[in-house]
Design a protein around this motif. Structure first.
Motif, PDB file in Angstrom:
ATOM      1  N   PRO A   5       3.036  -6.213  -2.414  1.00 29.21           N
ATOM      2  CA  PRO A   5       1.631  -6.541  -2.155  1.00 29.21           C
ATOM      3  C   PRO A   5       1.506  -7.675  -1.129  1.00 29.21           C
ATOM      4  O   PRO A   5       2.344  -8.578  -1.077  1.00 29.21           O
ATOM      5  CB  PRO A   5       1.114  -6.983  -3.521  1.00 29.21           C
ATOM      6  CG  PRO A   5       2.001  -6.264  -4.494  1.00 29.21           C
ATOM      7  CD  PRO A   5       3.355  -6.234  -3.842  1.00 29.21           C
ATOM      8  N   PHE A   6       0.456  -7.604  -0.310  1.00 32.89           N
ATOM      9  CA  PHE A   6       0.241  -8.601   0.729  1.00 32.89           C
ATOM     10  C   PHE A   6      -1.230  -8.627   1.116  1.00 32.89           C
ATOM     11  O   PHE A   6      -1.993  -7.721   0.791  1.00 32.89           O
ATOM     12  CB  PHE A   6       1.088  -8.297   1.972  1.00 32.89           C
ATOM     13  CG  PHE A   6       0.661  -7.051   2.695  1.00 32.89           C
ATOM     14  CD1 PHE A   6      -0.264  -7.114   3.730  1.00 32.89           C
ATOM     15  CD2 PHE A   6       1.162  -5.805   2.333  1.00 32.89           C
ATOM     16  CE1 PHE A   6      -0.674  -5.958   4.386  1.00 32.89           C
ATOM     17  CE2 PHE A   6       0.760  -4.649   2.981  1.00 32.89           C
ATOM     18  CZ  PHE A   6      -0.162  -4.727   4.013  1.00 32.89           C
ATOM     19  N   LEU A  31      -2.884  -4.936   0.187  1.00 33.70           N
ATOM     20  CA  LEU A  31      -2.184  -3.945  -0.629  1.00 33.70           C
ATOM     21  C   LEU A  31      -2.023  -4.560  -2.006  1.00 33.70           C
ATOM     22  O   LEU A  31      -1.412  -5.617  -2.151  1.00 33.70           O
ATOM     23  CB  LEU A  31      -0.813  -3.604  -0.045  1.00 33.70           C
ATOM     24  CG  LEU A  31       0.052  -2.669  -0.894  1.00 33.70           C
ATOM     25  CD1 LEU A  31      -0.584  -1.280  -0.999  1.00 33.70           C
ATOM     26  CD2 LEU A  31       1.449  -2.554  -0.316  1.00 33.70           C
ATOM     27  N   GLU A  32      -2.605  -3.924  -2.981  1.00 36.76           N
ATOM     28  CA  GLU A  32      -2.513  -4.391  -4.365  1.00 36.76           C
ATOM     29  C   GLU A  32      -1.308  -3.751  -5.039  1.00 36.76           C
ATOM     30  O   GLU A  32      -0.844  -2.684  -4.613  1.00 36.76           O
ATOM     31  CB  GLU A  32      -3.793  -4.019  -5.124  1.00 36.76           C
ATOM     32  CG  GLU A  32      -5.054  -4.645  -4.543  1.00 36.76           C
ATOM     33  CD  GLU A  32      -5.023  -6.169  -4.537  1.00 36.76           C
ATOM     34  OE1 GLU A  32      -4.492  -6.761  -5.501  1.00 36.76           O
ATOM     35  OE2 GLU A  32      -5.503  -6.762  -3.565  1.00 36.76           O
ATOM     36  N   PRO A  33      -0.788  -4.376  -6.097  1.00 36.91           N
ATOM     37  CA  PRO A  33       0.359  -3.790  -6.799  1.00 36.91           C
ATOM     38  C   PRO A  33       0.054  -2.354  -7.247  1.00 36.91           C
ATOM     39  O   PRO A  33      -1.054  -2.041  -7.662  1.00 36.91           O
ATOM     40  CB  PRO A  33       0.540  -4.702  -8.017  1.00 36.91           C
ATOM     41  CG  PRO A  33      -0.103  -5.989  -7.638  1.00 36.91           C
ATOM     42  CD  PRO A  33      -1.229  -5.628  -6.697  1.00 36.91           C
ATOM     43  N   SER A  34       1.032  -1.518  -7.111  1.00 37.47           N
ATOM     44  CA  SER A  34       0.967  -0.112  -7.549  1.00 37.47           C
ATOM     45  C   SER A  34      -0.058   0.722  -6.799  1.00 37.47           C
ATOM     46  O   SER A  34      -0.391   1.819  -7.226  1.00 37.47           O
ATOM     47  CB  SER A  34       0.682  -0.012  -9.054  1.00 37.47           C
ATOM     48  OG  SER A  34       1.648  -0.731  -9.780  1.00 37.47           O
ATOM     49  N   THR A  66       4.230   3.545   7.314  1.00 38.37           N
ATOM     50  CA  THR A  66       3.466   2.303   7.143  1.00 38.37           C
ATOM     51  C   THR A  66       4.294   1.244   6.411  1.00 38.37           C
ATOM     52  O   THR A  66       4.210   0.063   6.738  1.00 38.37           O
ATOM     53  CB  THR A  66       2.133   2.534   6.408  1.00 38.37           C
ATOM     54  OG1 THR A  66       2.372   3.170   5.158  1.00 38.37           O
ATOM     55  CG2 THR A  66       1.171   3.348   7.239  1.00 38.37           C
ATOM     56  N   THR A  67       5.100   1.658   5.460  1.00 36.32           N
ATOM     57  CA  THR A  67       5.985   0.709   4.770  1.00 36.32           C
ATOM     58  C   THR A  67       6.950   0.065   5.756  1.00 36.32           C
ATOM     59  O   THR A  67       7.149  -1.150   5.747  1.00 36.32           O
ATOM     60  CB  THR A  67       6.763   1.416   3.638  1.00 36.32           C
ATOM     61  OG1 THR A  67       5.823   1.905   2.676  1.00 36.32           O
ATOM     62  CG2 THR A  67       7.745   0.483   2.961  1.00 36.32           C
ATOM     63  N   GLY A 101       2.096 -13.061   1.508  1.00 35.25           N
ATOM     64  CA  GLY A 101       2.853 -12.080   0.738  1.00 35.25           C
ATOM     65  C   GLY A 101       2.917 -12.444  -0.727  1.00 35.25           C
ATOM     66  O   GLY A 101       2.743 -13.603  -1.110  1.00 35.25           O
ATOM     67  N   SER A 102       3.166 -11.458  -1.552  1.00 38.13           N
ATOM     68  CA  SER A 102       3.262 -11.696  -2.996  1.00 38.13           C
ATOM     69  C   SER A 102       4.507 -12.500  -3.356  1.00 38.13           C
ATOM     70  O   SER A 102       4.594 -13.052  -4.449  1.00 38.13           O
ATOM     71  CB  SER A 102       3.250 -10.368  -3.753  1.00 38.13           C
ATOM     72  OG  SER A 102       4.379  -9.597  -3.379  1.00 38.13           O
ATOM     73  N   ASP A 103       5.447 -12.586  -2.415  1.00 33.79           N
ATOM     74  CA  ASP A 103       6.670 -13.347  -2.657  1.00 33.79           C
ATOM     75  C   ASP A 103       6.486 -14.844  -2.367  1.00 33.79           C
ATOM     76  O   ASP A 103       7.432 -15.618  -2.436  1.00 33.79           O
ATOM     77  CB  ASP A 103       7.820 -12.805  -1.805  1.00 33.79           C
ATOM     78  CG  ASP A 103       7.547 -12.887  -0.305  1.00 33.79           C
ATOM     79  OD1 ASP A 103       6.446 -13.320   0.094  1.00 33.79           O
ATOM     80  OD2 ASP A 103       8.455 -12.510   0.464  1.00 33.79           O
TER      81      ASP A 103
END
Length: 152
Positions: A5-6, A31-34, A66-67, A101-103
């Protein structure tokens, strides 16, 4: 495999001066999780008009392509220098990229109130400028995918 997610914001028009910048376009991705879709919202200022106008929200399907683009963008940003806090358009493109980023990694090259024409202590190399150019290409590609592939 989808990217982590980001949140990503691209702003065309980050330089100001005495007055704040007058962006010509702002594109925001998330981009949300899942999720299987990257949400895209855009605001665009037509030439000669004073304000940004919202455009309909779009979605970009999370595909292998896209990934790969999102992962490449994050890899590029992780190696590019920034100012802290940003006060100058060190890449001289008049484009700001804001990444969260989610990280926990975040990167941005423009202040919310814009960048002036000041001299910076941060010096970017020609390779840094090329890499930033590639980052811009990736964001433009993601924008065009959202515009071309509207998903109801």
């Amino acid at each position: 495999m989808s990217p982590a997610p980001f949140a990503l914001r691209i702003q065309h028009g980050i330089t100001g001066g005495f007055a704040p910048p007058r962006p010509s376009a702002v594109h925001e991705f998330s981009l949300e999780p899942s999720s299987q879709f990257i949400a895209l919202t855009s605001q665009i200022r037509d030439h000669g008009t004073p304000t940004l106008l919202a455009h309909p929200s779009k979605s970009v399907h999370v595909s292998d392509e896209t990934t790969a683009l999102v992962n490449e963008l994050q890899t590029i940003l992780k190696r590019l220098p920034t100012e802290n806090p940003p006060s100058t358009d060190i890449y001289q493109q008049d484009i700001g990229i804001f990444w969260q980023g989610s990280d926990g990694f975040s990167w941005f090259n423009a202040a919310p109130s814009g960048c002036g024409g000041f001299e910076s202590d941060v010096k970017v190399t020609d390779d840094d400028k090329k890499a930033f150019g590639r980052a811009i290409e990736i964001t433009e590609d993601l924008v065009s995918k959202g515009v071309a592939k509207e998903i109801a």
